[in-house]
Design a protein around this motif. Structure first.
Motif, PDB file in Angstrom:
ATOM      1  N   SER A 145       5.615  36.769 -22.379  1.00 58.46           N
ATOM      2  CA  SER A 145       6.652  36.520 -23.384  1.00 58.46           C
ATOM      3  C   SER A 145       6.484  37.444 -24.580  1.00 58.46           C
ATOM      4  O   SER A 145       7.469  37.868 -25.190  1.00 58.46           O
ATOM      5  CB  SER A 145       6.611  35.059 -23.830  1.00 58.46           C
ATOM      6  N   PHE A 146       5.224  37.775 -24.910  1.00 59.95           N
ATOM      7  CA  PHE A 146       4.997  38.691 -26.032  1.00 59.95           C
ATOM      8  C   PHE A 146       5.585  40.062 -25.736  1.00 59.95           C
ATOM      9  O   PHE A 146       6.202  40.681 -26.602  1.00 59.95           O
ATOM     10  CB  PHE A 146       3.496  38.823 -26.309  1.00 59.95           C
ATOM     11  N   TRP A 147       5.407  40.552 -24.505  1.00 56.25           N
ATOM     12  CA  TRP A 147       5.918  41.883 -24.171  1.00 56.25           C
ATOM     13  C   TRP A 147       7.436  41.924 -24.260  1.00 56.25           C
ATOM     14  O   TRP A 147       8.016  42.895 -24.733  1.00 56.25           O
ATOM     15  CB  TRP A 147       5.451  42.283 -22.783  1.00 56.25           C
ATOM     16  N   GLY A 148       8.088  40.835 -23.819  1.00 54.73           N
ATOM     17  CA  GLY A 148       9.541  40.773 -23.938  1.00 54.73           C
ATOM     18  C   GLY A 148       9.991  40.748 -25.384  1.00 54.73           C
ATOM     19  O   GLY A 148      10.954  41.428 -25.762  1.00 54.73           O
ATOM     20  N   ARG A 151       9.651  44.171 -27.230  1.00 57.73           N
ATOM     21  CA  ARG A 151      10.787  45.083 -27.062  1.00 57.73           C
ATOM     22  C   ARG A 151      11.862  44.782 -28.110  1.00 57.73           C
ATOM     23  O   ARG A 151      12.391  45.692 -28.748  1.00 57.73           O
ATOM     24  CB  ARG A 151      11.374  44.964 -25.650  1.00 57.73           C
ATOM     25  N   GLY A 152      12.174  43.494 -28.279  1.00 57.66           N
ATOM     26  CA  GLY A 152      13.143  43.122 -29.302  1.00 57.66           C
ATOM     27  C   GLY A 152      12.672  43.492 -30.696  1.00 57.66           C
ATOM     28  O   GLY A 152      13.471  43.881 -31.563  1.00 57.66           O
ATOM     29  N   LEU A 153      11.370  43.388 -30.902  1.00 59.67           N
ATOM     30  CA  LEU A 153      10.786  43.747 -32.196  1.00 59.67           C
ATOM     31  C   LEU A 153      10.974  45.234 -32.478  1.00 59.67           C
ATOM     32  O   LEU A 153      11.374  45.636 -33.585  1.00 59.67           O
ATOM     33  CB  LEU A 153       9.297  43.386 -32.181  1.00 59.67           C
ATOM     34  N   ARG A 154      10.704  46.065 -31.468  1.00 59.96           N
ATOM     35  CA  ARG A 154      10.868  47.513 -31.631  1.00 59.96           C
ATOM     36  C   ARG A 154      12.332  47.866 -31.830  1.00 59.96           C
ATOM     37  O   ARG A 154      12.679  48.665 -32.710  1.00 59.96           O
ATOM     38  CB  ARG A 154      10.328  48.260 -30.404  1.00 59.96           C
ATOM     39  N   TYR A 155      13.190  47.296 -30.998  1.00 56.38           N
ATOM     40  CA  TYR A 155      14.616  47.604 -31.093  1.00 56.38           C
ATOM     41  C   TYR A 155      15.157  47.234 -32.471  1.00 56.38           C
ATOM     42  O   TYR A 155      15.924  47.990 -33.074  1.00 56.38           O
ATOM     43  CB  TYR A 155      15.390  46.852 -30.017  1.00 56.38           C
ATOM     44  N   SER A 156      14.753  46.064 -32.969  1.00 56.34           N
ATOM     45  CA  SER A 156      15.271  45.624 -34.261  1.00 56.34           C
ATOM     46  C   SER A 156      14.621  46.356 -35.421  1.00 56.34           C
ATOM     47  O   SER A 156      15.107  46.302 -36.552  1.00 56.34           O
ATOM     48  CB  SER A 156      15.072  44.104 -34.420  1.00 56.34           C
ATOM     49  N   ASN A 165      23.073  41.389 -31.613  1.00 54.89           N
ATOM     50  CA  ASN A 165      23.837  41.573 -30.370  1.00 54.89           C
ATOM     51  C   ASN A 165      24.531  42.930 -30.270  1.00 54.89           C
ATOM     52  O   ASN A 165      25.193  43.207 -29.281  1.00 54.89           O
ATOM     53  CB  ASN A 165      24.879  40.456 -30.236  1.00 54.89           C
ATOM     54  N   ILE A 166      24.399  43.799 -31.285  1.00 53.90           N
ATOM     55  CA  ILE A 166      25.014  45.138 -31.236  1.00 53.90           C
ATOM     56  C   ILE A 166      23.887  46.160 -31.245  1.00 53.90           C
ATOM     57  O   ILE A 166      23.234  46.358 -32.267  1.00 53.90           O
ATOM     58  CB  ILE A 166      25.977  45.368 -32.416  1.00 53.90           C
ATOM     59  N   LEU A 167      23.670  46.806 -30.105  1.00 52.70           N
ATOM     60  CA  LEU A 167      22.534  47.712 -29.948  1.00 52.70           C
ATOM     61  C   LEU A 167      22.954  49.171 -30.075  1.00 52.70           C
ATOM     62  O   LEU A 167      24.116  49.520 -29.857  1.00 52.70           O
ATOM     63  CB  LEU A 167      21.869  47.511 -28.582  1.00 52.70           C
ATOM     64  N   LEU A 168      21.984  50.004 -30.395  1.00 56.18           N
ATOM     65  CA  LEU A 168      22.157  51.452 -30.307  1.00 56.18           C
ATOM     66  C   LEU A 168      22.081  51.848 -28.828  1.00 56.18           C
ATOM     67  O   LEU A 168      21.618  51.063 -27.995  1.00 56.18           O
ATOM     68  CB  LEU A 168      21.053  52.159 -31.086  1.00 56.18           C
ATOM     69  N   PRO A 169      22.505  53.065 -28.484  1.00 56.40           N
ATOM     70  CA  PRO A 169      22.299  53.530 -27.105  1.00 56.40           C
ATOM     71  C   PRO A 169      20.815  53.467 -26.726  1.00 56.40           C
ATOM     72  O   PRO A 169      19.948  53.760 -27.559  1.00 56.40           O
ATOM     73  CB  PRO A 169      22.804  54.979 -27.144  1.00 56.40           C
ATOM     74  N   THR A 170      20.522  53.090 -25.513  1.00 61.00           N
ATOM     75  CA  THR A 170      19.137  52.862 -25.094  1.00 61.00           C
ATOM     76  C   THR A 170      18.267  54.103 -25.273  1.00 61.00           C
ATOM     77  O   THR A 170      17.080  53.999 -25.628  1.00 61.00           O
ATOM     78  CB  THR A 170      19.102  52.425 -23.613  1.00 61.00           C
ATOM     79  N   TRP A 171      18.850  55.296 -25.075  1.00 62.30           N
ATOM     80  CA  TRP A 171      18.049  56.517 -25.173  1.00 62.30           C
ATOM     81  C   TRP A 171      17.554  56.747 -26.601  1.00 62.30           C
ATOM     82  O   TRP A 171      16.511  57.395 -26.811  1.00 62.30           O
ATOM     83  CB  TRP A 171      18.840  57.731 -24.684  1.00 62.30           C
ATOM     84  N   VAL A 172      18.260  56.202 -27.593  1.00 63.91           N
ATOM     85  CA  VAL A 172      17.830  56.364 -28.990  1.00 63.91           C
ATOM     86  C   VAL A 172      16.492  55.658 -29.209  1.00 63.91           C
ATOM     87  O   VAL A 172      15.568  56.205 -29.828  1.00 63.91           O
ATOM     88  CB  VAL A 172      18.897  55.816 -29.958  1.00 63.91           C
ATOM     89  N   TYR A 173      16.372  54.429 -28.672  1.00 64.97           N
ATOM     90  CA  TYR A 173      15.111  53.701 -28.812  1.00 64.97           C
ATOM     91  C   TYR A 173      13.973  54.430 -28.110  1.00 64.97           C
ATOM     92  O   TYR A 173      12.858  54.514 -28.634  1.00 64.97           O
ATOM     93  CB  TYR A 173      15.258  52.288 -28.231  1.00 64.97           C
ATOM     94  N   ALA A 174      14.264  54.953 -26.921  1.00 66.18           N
ATOM     95  CA  ALA A 174      13.231  55.677 -26.174  1.00 66.18           C
ATOM     96  C   ALA A 174      12.773  56.921 -26.936  1.00 66.18           C
ATOM     97  O   ALA A 174      11.580  57.222 -27.008  1.00 66.18           O
ATOM     98  CB  ALA A 174      13.764  56.060 -24.796  1.00 66.18           C
ATOM     99  N   LEU A 175      13.735  57.637 -27.513  1.00 63.86           N
ATOM    100  CA  LEU A 175      13.409  58.850 -28.267  1.00 63.86           C
ATOM    101  C   LEU A 175      12.549  58.522 -29.481  1.00 63.86           C
ATOM    102  O   LEU A 175      11.512  59.168 -29.723  1.00 63.86           O
ATOM    103  CB  LEU A 175      14.697  59.559 -28.694  1.00 63.86           C
ATOM    104  N   LEU A 176      12.963  57.527 -30.255  1.00 55.14           N
ATOM    105  CA  LEU A 176      12.236  57.175 -31.473  1.00 55.14           C
ATOM    106  C   LEU A 176      10.866  56.589 -31.158  1.00 55.14           C
ATOM    107  O   LEU A 176       9.885  56.857 -31.865  1.00 55.14           O
ATOM    108  CB  LEU A 176      13.072  56.202 -32.313  1.00 55.14           C
ATOM    109  N   ASP A 177      10.779  55.798 -30.095  1.00 52.05           N
ATOM    110  CA  ASP A 177       9.477  55.292 -29.658  1.00 52.05           C
ATOM    111  C   ASP A 177       8.552  56.454 -29.274  1.00 52.05           C
ATOM    112  O   ASP A 177       7.360  56.458 -29.602  1.00 52.05           O
ATOM    113  CB  ASP A 177       9.640  54.356 -28.458  1.00 52.05           C
ATOM    114  N   GLY A 178       9.124  57.437 -28.571  1.00 51.15           N
ATOM    115  CA  GLY A 178       8.334  58.597 -28.155  1.00 51.15           C
ATOM    116  C   GLY A 178       7.810  59.394 -29.333  1.00 51.15           C
ATOM    117  O   GLY A 178       6.638  59.796 -29.360  1.00 51.15           O
ATOM    118  N   ILE A 179       8.665  59.621 -30.312  1.00 57.36           N
ATOM    119  CA  ILE A 179       8.244  60.348 -31.518  1.00 57.36           C
ATOM    120  C   ILE A 179       7.128  59.589 -32.224  1.00 57.36           C
ATOM    121  O   ILE A 179       6.150  60.178 -32.708  1.00 57.36           O
ATOM    122  CB  ILE A 179       9.443  60.554 -32.467  1.00 57.36           C
TER     123      ILE A 179
END
Length: 269
Positions: A145-148, A151-156, A165-179
């Protein structure tokens, strides 16, 4: 300039700053407190800290603690900074001289609010009443449950709008997480490259400030994990009081890698 640009372009930070919320006040007062502690650390090497400076520190802590409970997390940071100042000046009576003006100023600003909580709810922090009405976690959190929720913690942290309930494109989160991962990996490299040496004595002050920033980030992460274990409403904005410190450390980490690249490429990246 880069840490400022980093913070200013985080979509969630813009969203929260545009709202009527106590988040903006606790972010501003926490950032001001960290700045003031950094100022005292760099000053301590050649000047003593005055009574008014300690009192002003207490006022800033009081403002942060009055804005949100997270502001109380600054207290262990103040302890760390005060002990570092005492070590720099080789004066171990300094913490005892500082505790009264800092504590009294903070209590004068914020103490009435905590007394009000105790009078109304029998709880100095008012957390019991808050959680009873706003998402008390019924069962201990598990790794799955923590891992799930992580993800919400990072996205928010980066940007979720509306009512979660209104998200950015998924690739934006992946890019920023990567940086972020690249920047954190570069932080030890940056730290070792900027160690104080006999021919660069001024680096000691910068090293102490980096230690202060890292301490505040770690304290904030610990507070966030504790809140996550108690409540179901975990959001990235809860980390924003440490956003300025986090941004400075990220830029240091990125710069550690950039300096290995050609000079012409660095500004573009």
């Amino acid at each position: 300039l880069l840490p400022v640009l980093w913070v200013a372009h985080i979509p969630q930070f813009i969203f929260i700053s545009a709202a009527c919320s106590n988040d903006s006040m606790v972010i501003a007062s926490s950032t001001a407190t960290v700045y003031w502690l950094a100022r005292l650390l760099t000053k301590a090497a050649h000047k003593s800290i005055t009574l008014l400076e300690w009192i002003f520190l207490g006022v800033l802590i009081g403002l942060a603690a009055l804005s949100k409970l997270q502001g109380l997390g600054l207290l262990p940071l103040v302890v760390v900074a005060t002990l570092l100042i005492a070590a720099i000046q080789r004066d171990w009576r300094l913490p005892f001289r500082a505790v009264l003006p800092v504590t009294m100023a903070a209590l004068l600003v914020a103490g009435w609010w905590y007394w009000r909580n105790y009078s109304l709810y029998g709880d100095w922090f008012g957390v019991t009443n808050l959680l009873a009405n706003n998402g008390l976690r019924p069962e201990p959190i598990t790794w799955a449950s923590f891992w799930g929720e992580f993800r919400g913690l990072r996205y928010s942290f980066w940007g979720i709008f509306g009512w979660f309930n209104i998200l950015l494109p998924t690739w934006v989160y992946a890019l920023l997480d990567g940086i972020t991962v690249v920047a954190l990996a570069g932080l030890p490299v940056a730290w070792l490259a900027k160690r104080p040496t006999p021919d660069n004595p001024g680096a000691q002050g910068a090293s102490l400030v980096r230690l202060l920033l890292l301490s505040w980030v770690l304290i904030s992460v610990a507070l966030l994990i504790y809140w996550l274990s108690q409540a179901t409403s975990s959001q990235g904005r809860l980390f924003f009081p440490a956003l300025s410190a986090f941004a400075v450390l990220l830029v240091l980490g990125l710069h550690a890698w950039l300096r290995y690249l050609p000079t012409r490429v660095q500004p573009i990246l």
